[in-house]
Design an enzyme around this catalytic site. Structure first.
Site, mmCIF file in Angstrom:
data_model
loop_
_atom_site.group_PDB
_atom_site.id
_atom_site.type_symbol
_atom_site.label_atom_id
_atom_site.label_comp_id
_atom_site.label_asym_id
_atom_site.label_seq_id
_atom_site.Cartn_x
_atom_site.Cartn_y
_atom_site.Cartn_z
ATOM 1 C CB THR A 17 42.022 82.545 85.498
ATOM 2 O OG1 THR A 17 42.424 83.336 84.370
ATOM 3 C CG2 THR A 17 42.771 81.262 85.577
ATOM 4 C CG ASP A 18 38.818 87.544 88.294
ATOM 5 O OD1 ASP A 18 38.966 88.284 87.291
ATOM 6 O OD2 ASP A 18 38.224 87.928 89.317
ATOM 7 C CD1 TRP A 19 41.793 90.449 82.458
ATOM 8 C CD2 TRP A 19 40.323 88.793 82.830
ATOM 9 N NE1 TRP A 19 41.113 90.185 81.276
ATOM 10 C CE2 TRP A 19 40.216 89.185 81.472
ATOM 11 C CE3 TRP A 19 39.515 87.757 83.273
ATOM 12 C CZ2 TRP A 19 39.338 88.584 80.578
ATOM 13 C CZ3 TRP A 19 38.627 87.159 82.385
ATOM 14 C CH2 TRP A 19 38.552 87.579 81.063
ATOM 15 N N GLY A 20 44.328 87.203 85.921
ATOM 16 C CA GLY A 20 45.557 87.092 86.706
ATOM 17 C C GLY A 20 45.453 86.111 87.853
#
Ligand code: BGC
Length: 748
Positions: free
Chosen positions: A228-231
């Site tokens: 994932t992208d961060w978060g």
């Protein structure tokens, strides 16, 4: 131990744990099996390894690393070999710092000039973005370090990036927003892909099975793991099922427990979890087994950063002030001459090993004076600074004004509200240009700006965000040690309002509609024949090039053929230089609504004065095809296409026609609502349609040119078969018979 062996010894909890980070930058370790927690770091144009405090917005310190030019700049080099070289240097730095994956490159398409993160993206064109990304990936991965191709997909703005839904039709996704990812995956097989924050047509990218599995893996053959992208994780279990392997950063154990519970409750097949862990471990072991102690030569990397910047800058105007003769008296004006803007804000922010401004690079070598011209702190013009700058300009033979966009004007996290430079920069340029006819402007910015002073200045060099050696590279070009050889990877519109996404950017609340469809960037401006400030693919040199002898390897091609296009390029000037040759394809078949032309291949050619080289560029069926949403497949219609060789999208120098012919015809079924005109146009149904037309218009002579202007004829050509009943004696049996007859003719 092999991946299978590790997998067989892991508990359910451990497996779930491996699917999210240990902390901000590390994957989890399994001590008892001797598996270390490897590190992943930003990216993309330098290493941002945070040794202590972590954040994903580039705020806290990271280890010093060479900051290369951002993608908005490197794309303008159109030089895949150069990007590969840069990638290898980045990979080496990762090996030296024990980093398993460098997060990037980012290939999102520049839908609007306003996207705050455009500086990190390559282009408005997917062919260029994909080729540059593939080269970057090949370079990094040649050092046995992974990349993370990001942000997949349709993440073209910062506004509400974590909740917004990009509403995009399938054809537009396939033709504009996917192909850079597709090309990079097929050509360079990145070790990982990072899914984006946003939703696509309502569904989060992080849990979109069609995106992460059907398209990415099954169609394109991606073999690594998706993070994932961060978060960006929304529903962890749904994500895992969809093909999202790794959640980053850590989820504090919450989602690990969610996964365990789902397996225990029978909501998640453990095999799905095993598959995810296996994919992550494959990459981790690949890194660990090839990791070797490496020493990075940072000075050599700094020199490489200078070369990359030099090859990427774009000369947009030159009425003779450039190159500056070595003995001329030059005034460097503008605070960016001393303190250049060389990178963008956010997660890609590098702690550069050193930064060289143009002033530092020129002092001691050339006769240069300096006046700051504006304050870096204020946007409003400072009359005293301007006055001082004007005096310096008058006292010199040439004035070079360094201007562009300050940090606050563009960054990850928010979009720009307009396309203007600060007033202080514009006012300075105007005042200096009024005092000194030899005024050159150098811009440092991550995305297009309005240039209201363009007619008043003698020359304009677009430097983008050129990395830590930007000043040295600028001086290399200004004083003619090298010829500028970059070309624009995006259009500079005259006004923001001209941009095709203008009315639908950045959308309302959590919805952004991509209503311009495939007409993005030059695909729109060129189709509309709109004047632009600087077209896509445009860039000048200190020398000139002549194009000739375009020839094609065939006159006709089919779906499994390739077409090689040859042309000659000659340096007709007196300096060495490099030309970027662009090959566009224009669909003349009329089978689908298509942009005027689309870039399908390019080459950069180095030429000594008087030298001529032949360039060969190869096209396959995809270069002609559009995405047919009815059949969910790429389709090139039968008919004529033009191959256009150009120095920019608006400077086509040579063209040749080619015919595409698919021996397998699309199965079509004539029905009562087919028009007489369509049936007439097809050679197989034409004779029957002509006969029918003759019945309706007995006096019609289709050979007579004048008859074609007949109003009645136009009405009849647009008549659906069923309506023939209203005009001549035609009953339902006859109608059915005719439809059957037409279908038989189509089948041949
Ligand atoms: C960015 C990514 C980046 C990640 C880690 C996110 O905010 O969108 O591009 O790789 O942070 O820093």
């Amino acid at each position: 131990m092999t991946v299978k062996e590790i997998l067989s010894q892991l508990t359910l909890e451990e497996k779930a744990g491996l699917c999210s980070g240990e902390d901000f930058w590390h994957l989890k370790s399994i001590q008892r099996l001797g598996l270390p927690g490897v590190m992943v770091c930003d990216g993309p144009h330098g290493l941002r390894k945070q040794a202590s405090e972590a954040d994903h917005l580039g705020l806290k310190l990271s280890v010093p690393a060479v900051c290369f030019p951002a993608a908005s700049a490197t794309a303008c080099s159109f030089d895949t070999g150069l990007l590969e070289e840069m990638g290898a240097a980045l990979g080496q730095m990762c090996q030296a710092e024990d980093v398993s994956v460098l997060l990037g490159p980012a290939v999102n398409i520049k839908r609007s000039p306003l996207c705050g993160r455009n500086f990190e993206y390559f282009s408005e064109d997917p062919c260029l973005a994909g080729e540059m990304a593939a080269a970057h990936i090949r370079g990094v991965q040649s050092q046995n370090v992974g990349t993370s191709l990001k942000h997949f997909a349709a993440n073209n703005q910062e506004y509400r990036r974590m909740t917004s839904s990009s509403q995009v039709d399938e054809r537009t996704l396939r033709e504009i927003y996917f192909p850079a990812f597709e090309r990079a995956v097929k050509k360079a097989q990145p070790w990982t892909v990072m899914c984006s924050y946003n939703r696509i047509n309502g569904e989060f990218a992080s849990e979109n099975k069609w995106l992460l599995t059907d398209v990415l893996r099954d169609e394109w053959g991606f073999e690594g793991y998706v993070m994932t992208d961060w978060g960006a994780c929304n529903d962890r279990v749904k994500g895992l099922k969809a093909g999202l392997e790794l959640e980053m950063p850590a989820s504090g154990g919450v989602n690990d427990r969610e996964i365990v519970r789902a397996v225990r409750e029978g909501r998640l097949d453990e095999a799905v979890l095993d598959r995810a862990v296996e994919r992550i471990l494959n990459i981790t072991l690949r890194y660990l087994q090839n990791h070797k102690p490496t020493v990075c030569d940072l000075d050599a990397q700094n020199q490489l950063a200078r070369k990359v910047a030099r090859e990427s800058m774009v000369l947009l105007k030159n009425q003779g002030a450039l190159p500056i003769a070595k003995e001329q008296k030059v005034a460097f004006i503008g605070a960016f001459a001393k303190t250049p803007r060389y990178q963008g804000g956010g997660s890609s922010h590098i702690n550069a090993t050193k930064v060289t401004g143009a002033l530092e690079a020129a002092q001691g070598r050339f006769n240069v004076t300096y006046a700051p011209g504006y304050s870096l702190e204020r946007e409003t013009p400072d009359p005293a600074l301007i006055e001082e700058a004007v005096s310096a300009a008058k006292a010199a033979d040439v004035a070079v004004v360094f201007a562009g966009l300050p940090d606050a004007f563009e960054s990850e996290g928010y979009d720009r509200a307009h396309m203007r430079m600060p007033q202080s920069h514009n006012a300075l340029i105007e005042a200096v240009a009024a005092a000194q006819p030899n005024t050159v402007v150098v811009l440092y910015n991550g995305s297009p700006v309005e240039t209201p002073w363009i007619d008043q200045v003698n020359a304009l060099l677009e430097g983008y965000l050129g990395g830590q050696a930007v000043g040295a590279a600028t001086v290399d070009l200004l004083f003619g040690d090298y010829s500028p050889c970059g070309k624009l990877a995006e259009t500079f519109p005259l006004r923001l309002e001209d941009n095709p996404s203008y009315l639908n950017f950045p959308g309302v609340k959590d919805t952004v509609e991509y209503r311009e469809g495939v007409f993005v960037g030059y695909r729109y401006y060129d189709s509309k024949k709109m004047p632009v400030r600087f077209p896509f693919g445009f860039g000048l040199s200190y020398t000139q090039f002549e194009y000739s002898a375009l020839r094609l390897s065939a006159d006709t091609l089919g779906p499994d053929d390739t077409l090689t296009c040859y042309l000659k390029v000659k340096n007709t000037g007196s300096r060495p230089g490099k030309e970027i040759v662009q090959l566009y394809v224009r669909d003349c078949t009329g089978a689908a609504l298509r942009p005027d032309k689309e870039l399908r291949a390019f080459a950069k050619v180095a030429l000594q004065p008087g030298e001529e080289k032949e360039v060969a560029l190869t096209l396959d069926m995809r270069a002609f095809a559009f995405y047919d949403v009815e059949s969910h497949a790429w389709r090139a219609a039968d008919g004529t296409y033009e191959i256009l060789a150009g120095a920019s999208s608006r400077d086509i120098r040579l063209s040749r026609a080619v015919t595409f012919q698919n021996p397998v015809k699309n199965p079509v079924q004539v029905h009562e609502n087919w028009t007489v005109g369509d049936l007439l146009a097809d050679p197989r149904t034409g004779p029957a349609a002509k006969k029918l037309l003759g019945q309706m218009m007995p006096d019609l002579d289709l050979e007579d040119e004048k008859a074609k202007e007949d109003m009645m004829l136009h009405v009849m050509l647009n008549l659906p078969l069923r309506s023939v009943r209203s005009f001549v004696a035609f009953d339902n049996d006859k109608l059915r018979e005719l439809v059957d007859q037409m279908n038989a003719a189509l089948k041949g």
